[in-house]
Design a protein around this motif. Structure first.
Motif, short mmCIF file in Angstrom:
data_model
loop_
_atom_site.label_atom_id
_atom_site.label_comp_id
_atom_site.label_asym_id
_atom_site.label_seq_id
_atom_site.Cartn_x
_atom_site.Cartn_y
_atom_site.Cartn_z
N ARG A 21 5.82 3.73 -12.93
CA ARG A 21 4.50 4.27 -12.57
C ARG A 21 3.39 3.70 -13.47
O ARG A 21 2.21 3.95 -13.24
CB ARG A 21 4.54 5.81 -12.64
CG ARG A 21 5.54 6.40 -11.64
CD ARG A 21 5.48 7.91 -11.58
NE ARG A 21 4.24 8.40 -11.00
CZ ARG A 21 4.00 8.48 -9.70
NH1 ARG A 21 4.91 8.09 -8.83
NH2 ARG A 21 2.85 8.95 -9.25
N ASN A 31 -2.57 2.97 -10.26
CA ASN A 31 -3.90 3.52 -10.52
C ASN A 31 -3.80 5.04 -10.40
O ASN A 31 -2.80 5.58 -9.90
CB ASN A 31 -4.89 3.01 -9.47
CG ASN A 31 -5.15 1.52 -9.61
OD1 ASN A 31 -5.46 1.05 -10.68
ND2 ASN A 31 -5.02 0.79 -8.51
N GLU A 32 -4.88 5.73 -10.78
CA GLU A 32 -4.86 7.21 -10.72
C GLU A 32 -4.62 7.72 -9.30
O GLU A 32 -4.02 8.77 -9.09
CB GLU A 32 -6.17 7.77 -11.26
CG GLU A 32 -6.13 7.85 -12.78
CD GLU A 32 -7.39 8.47 -13.34
OE1 GLU A 32 -8.23 8.96 -12.57
OE2 GLU A 32 -7.51 8.44 -14.58
N ASP A 33 -5.13 6.97 -8.31
CA ASP A 33 -4.98 7.42 -6.91
C ASP A 33 -3.63 7.04 -6.30
O ASP A 33 -3.42 7.22 -5.10
CB ASP A 33 -6.14 6.87 -6.05
CG ASP A 33 -6.13 5.35 -6.00
OD1 ASP A 33 -5.24 4.71 -6.61
OD2 ASP A 33 -7.03 4.79 -5.33
N GLY A 34 -2.72 6.49 -7.10
CA GLY A 34 -1.37 6.17 -6.61
C GLY A 34 -1.25 4.77 -6.02
O GLY A 34 -0.14 4.34 -5.69
N THR A 35 -2.35 4.06 -5.89
CA THR A 35 -2.26 2.67 -5.39
C THR A 35 -1.78 1.77 -6.54
O THR A 35 -1.89 2.14 -7.72
CB THR A 35 -3.63 2.15 -4.88
OG1 THR A 35 -4.57 2.30 -5.95
CG2 THR A 35 -4.10 2.92 -3.67
N ASP A 63 -1.96 -1.12 -9.13
CA ASP A 63 -3.01 -1.84 -9.85
C ASP A 63 -2.63 -3.33 -9.84
O ASP A 63 -1.76 -3.78 -10.59
CB ASP A 63 -3.09 -1.30 -11.29
CG ASP A 63 -4.20 -1.96 -12.10
OD1 ASP A 63 -4.59 -3.10 -11.75
OD2 ASP A 63 -4.65 -1.36 -13.09
N GLU A 67 0.86 -1.19 0.00
CA GLU A 67 0.00 0.00 0.00
C GLU A 67 0.89 1.24 0.00
O GLU A 67 2.01 1.18 0.52
CB GLU A 67 -0.88 0.00 1.25
CG GLU A 67 -2.08 -0.93 1.12
CD GLU A 67 -2.82 -1.13 2.44
OE1 GLU A 67 -2.45 -0.48 3.44
OE2 GLU A 67 -3.75 -1.95 2.44
#
Ligand SMILES: CC(C)(COP(=O)(O)OP(=O)(O)OC[C@H]1O[C@@H](n2cnc3c(N)ncnc32)[C@H](O)[C@@H]1O)[C@@H](O)C(=O)NCCC(=O)NCCS
Ligand SMILES: Nc1ncnc2c1ncn2[C@@H]1O[C@H](COP(=O)(O)OP(=O)(O)OP(=O)(O)O)[C@@H](O)[C@H]1O
Length: 228
Positions: free
Chosen positions: A55, A59-63, A65, A40
Motif C-alpha cells: 500500500r 495515494n490517499e484516494d486509493g489510486t 501513485d 485503476e
C-alpha cells in the motif's frame, strides 16, 4: 487488416508521431493509456500490483501513485520485471479486444503504439514494424526537458529499454525524428502512403486478427499449464 506496430525509445517521439497518424484518420491503440487504465482501482491488474508493491504505492484516494511506482521500477530491474508480469498479460488482452473491434468495424489498418514492442517480442504479431528513432543525445535532452529529470534519472530510464540502435534492426520502416517536426511529418506521410493496403493485400491480411487471437490464446494456455 494490417496491424502496424509502432515503437521507439522513451521520449524518442512516439506520441508526437501518433498525433500525426490520428490526424490521418488511421485508428490507433495507445498502450501507455491502456497500461494506465488496467491499474485503476477495481481493474484487473490493480490488486496484483498492490499485492506486490504494498500500500506504500497508493495515494490517499486509493489510486496508484504512478510517480512513486515509476521511481521504484526504473531503479530496480527485478521490480520492473515484477510490474511487467503484473500488467503485460492484461495490456495484451486489451490490445486484442481493440484490434478485433476495429476488424469488425471493417478498418483496413490499425497502428498499435507499444514502447516495449521488441523487448516483449510482440513485434512477431505485427504486419510491419515502424521505429521512431532519434540520436542518443537528442533523446536524453528531450527527456530531461519534458519531464524535468536529472541526467542520471534520464539515463536510468533510457537504459531500462533496449537501445534504439538495437530496435531499428527489427524495423520495416524508420522515422528519423532527430530533426524538426516538419521533416518528421514528411516521413510519416511517406511511410503511411506505402503501408496503405491494396485490395488484394487487404483480402490476405483479413486473417491477421484471428491469427493474433489464436496465438495469444495458445500463449495464455501455455502460461497457465507452465504454472500448474
Ligand atoms: C511505471 C509507470 C507507473 C509510470 O507511469 P508514468 O505515467 O510516469 O509513465 P507512462 O506510463 O506515461 O510511461 C512513459 C514511458 O516510460 C516507458 N516505460 C513505461 N513502463 C516501462 C517499463 N516497464 N519498462 C521500460 N520502460 C517503460 C515507456 O517508454 C513509456 O512510453 C507506468 O509506465 C507503468 O505502469 N508501466 C508498466 C506497464 C508498461 O510496461 N507500460 C509500457 C507500455 S506496454
Ligand atoms: N521533432 C521534434 N522536434 C522537437 N521536439 C520534439 C520532436 N519530437 C518530439 N519532441 C518533443 O520531445 C519530447 C518527447 O516526445 P514524445 O512525448 O512524443 O516521446 P514519446 O516517445 O512518446 O515518449 P514516452 O516514451 O515517454 O511516451 C516531447 O516533449 C516532444 O514535444
Amino acid at each position: 487488416m494490417k496491424i502496424i506496430g509502432l515503437t521507439g525509445g522513451i521520449a524518442s517521439g512516439k506520441s508526437t508521431v501518433c498525433r500525426m497518424i490520428t490526424r490521418r484518420n488511421i485508428p490507433l491503440i495507445d498502450t501507455d493509456l491502456l497500461a494506465r487504465q488496467i491499474i485503476e482501482p477495481g481493474k484487473p491488474a490493480y490488486k496484483r500490483v498492490v499485492n506486490h508493491f504494498t500500500r506504500e504505492i497508493l495515494n490517499e484516494d486509493g489510486t496508484i501513485d504512478r510517480v512513486k511506482l515509476g521511481e521504484i521500477i526504473f531503479s530496480n530491474e527485478d521490480k520492473r520485471k515484477i510490474l511487467n508480469k503484473c500488467t503485460h498479460p492484461f495490456i495484451r488482452m486489451e490490445i486484442l479486444k481493440l484490434v478485433i473491434c476495429y476488424w469488425i468495424k471493417g478498418e483496413k489498418m490499425v497502428v498499435v503504439d507499444v514502447p516495449l514492442l521488441i523487448e516483449t517480442r510482440f513485434n512477431k504479431f505485427m504486419s510491419s514494424v515502424v521505429v521512431v528513432y532519434c540520436s542518443d543525445q537528442i533523446q536524453i535532452n528531450r527527456l530531461i526537458k519534458r519531464d524535468n529529470f536529472s541526467e542520471l534519472i534520464a539515463r536510468q530510464r533510457i537504459n531500462s529499454q533496449l537501445p534504439l540502435k538495437e530496435k531499428i534492426k527489427y524495423a520495416n520502416y524508420i522515422i528519423e525524428n532527430s530533426g524538426d517536426i516538419k521533416t518528421t511529418e514528411e516521413q510519416v506521410e511517406n511511410v503511411f502512403k506505402n503501408l496503405k493496403p491494396s485490395s488484394l493485400n487487404w483480402l490476405l491480411s483479413w486473417l491477421g486478427p484471428p491469427i493474433l487471437a489464436i496465438s495469444l490464446i495458445i500463449k495464455g494456455l501455455l502460461f497457465i499449464i507452465d504454472r500448474l
